[in-house]
Scaffold this motif. Structure first.
Motif, PDB file in Angstrom:
ATOM      1  N   LYS A   1       0.833  -1.203   0.000  1.00  0.00           N
ATOM      2  CA  LYS A   1       0.000   0.000   0.000  1.00  0.00           C
ATOM      3  C   LYS A   1       0.872   1.259   0.000  1.00  0.00           C
ATOM      4  N   ALA A   2       1.927   1.269   0.754  1.00  0.00           N
ATOM      5  CA  ALA A   2       2.824   2.429   0.767  1.00  0.00           C
ATOM      6  C   ALA A   2       3.422   2.654  -0.610  1.00  0.00           C
ATOM      7  N   HIS A   3       3.760   1.564  -1.292  1.00  0.00           N
ATOM      8  CA  HIS A   3       4.394   1.702  -2.599  1.00  0.00           C
ATOM      9  C   HIS A   3       3.391   1.969  -3.726  1.00  0.00           C
ATOM     10  N   VAL A   4       2.117   1.655  -3.530  1.00  0.00           N
ATOM     11  CA  VAL A   4       1.103   2.106  -4.497  1.00  0.00           C
ATOM     12  C   VAL A   4       1.035   3.627  -4.448  1.00  0.00           C
ATOM     13  N   ARG A   5       0.964   4.167  -3.245  1.00  0.00           N
ATOM     14  CA  ARG A   5       0.943   5.634  -3.101  1.00  0.00           C
ATOM     15  C   ARG A   5       2.239   6.225  -3.675  1.00  0.00           C
ATOM     16  N   GLY A   6       3.354   5.590  -3.389  1.00  0.00           N
ATOM     17  CA  GLY A   6       4.626   6.046  -3.938  1.00  0.00           C
ATOM     18  C   GLY A   6       4.645   6.015  -5.455  1.00  0.00           C
ATOM     19  N   ALA A   7       4.085   4.966  -6.029  1.00  0.00           N
ATOM     20  CA  ALA A   7       4.026   4.867  -7.493  1.00  0.00           C
ATOM     21  C   ALA A   7       3.201   6.018  -8.064  1.00  0.00           C
ATOM     22  N   LEU A   8       2.070   6.303  -7.444  1.00  0.00           N
ATOM     23  CA  LEU A   8       1.252   7.434  -7.893  1.00  0.00           C
ATOM     24  C   LEU A   8       2.046   8.738  -7.765  1.00  0.00           C
ATOM     25  N   ASN A   9       2.763   8.902  -6.662  1.00  0.00           N
ATOM     26  CA  ASN A   9       3.606  10.091  -6.481  1.00  0.00           C
ATOM     27  C   ASN A   9       4.683  10.189  -7.548  1.00  0.00           C
TER      28      ASN A   9
END
Length: 126
Positions: free
Chosen positions: A77-85
């Motif tokens: 989940k942290a890296h999904v947000r990171g990917a969007l960022n």
């Protein structure tokens, strides 16, 4: 501690994951876990994420696939947000997860699709 590597790591970690996530991770660190936080910040974020050769988008896509294979929901989940960022589109995230369905298995991909949808809903609500 290599201060330059740590500072580069904190900057990249904040750029990708956001201040709130990094602040929460560091605030939750204890005497027992602070060494791991420093290690991850220096060598993962300060060194690996700052290497030339791959864009931040490419690194995010690779991470989503690897973390799906490892079935680590919190980190995913942290890296999904990171990917969007990092500018990764939801369509590309979906295609990576479709790829994992075959190579990592259906249950892992299903879980990652569910977790990605949770992150998308949170981002949409913000």
């Amino acid at each position: 501690m290599n201060e330059d590597l740590y500072e580069a790591g904190i900057a990249m970690r904040r750029r990708v994951l956001g201040d709130a996530h990094v602040d929460a991770s560091l605030a939750a660190a204890t005497d027992f876990s602070i060494d791991l936080q420093e290690y991850v910040t220096k060598y993962c974020w300060g060194d690996i994420w700052n290497r030339p050769g791959l864009s931040l988008e490419e690194r995010s896509l690779i991470n989503l696939a690897m973390i799906t294979a490892l079935n680590r929901g919190h980190e995913f989940k942290a890296h999904v947000r990171g990917a969007l960022n990092n500018g990764v589109s939801r369509e590309k995230i979906k295609e990576v997860l479709m790829q994992t369905a075959f190579y990592c298995g259906g249950p892992a991909a299903l879980e990652s699709f569910r977790l990605a949808a949770e992150v998308f809903a949170t981002v949409d609500a913000e």
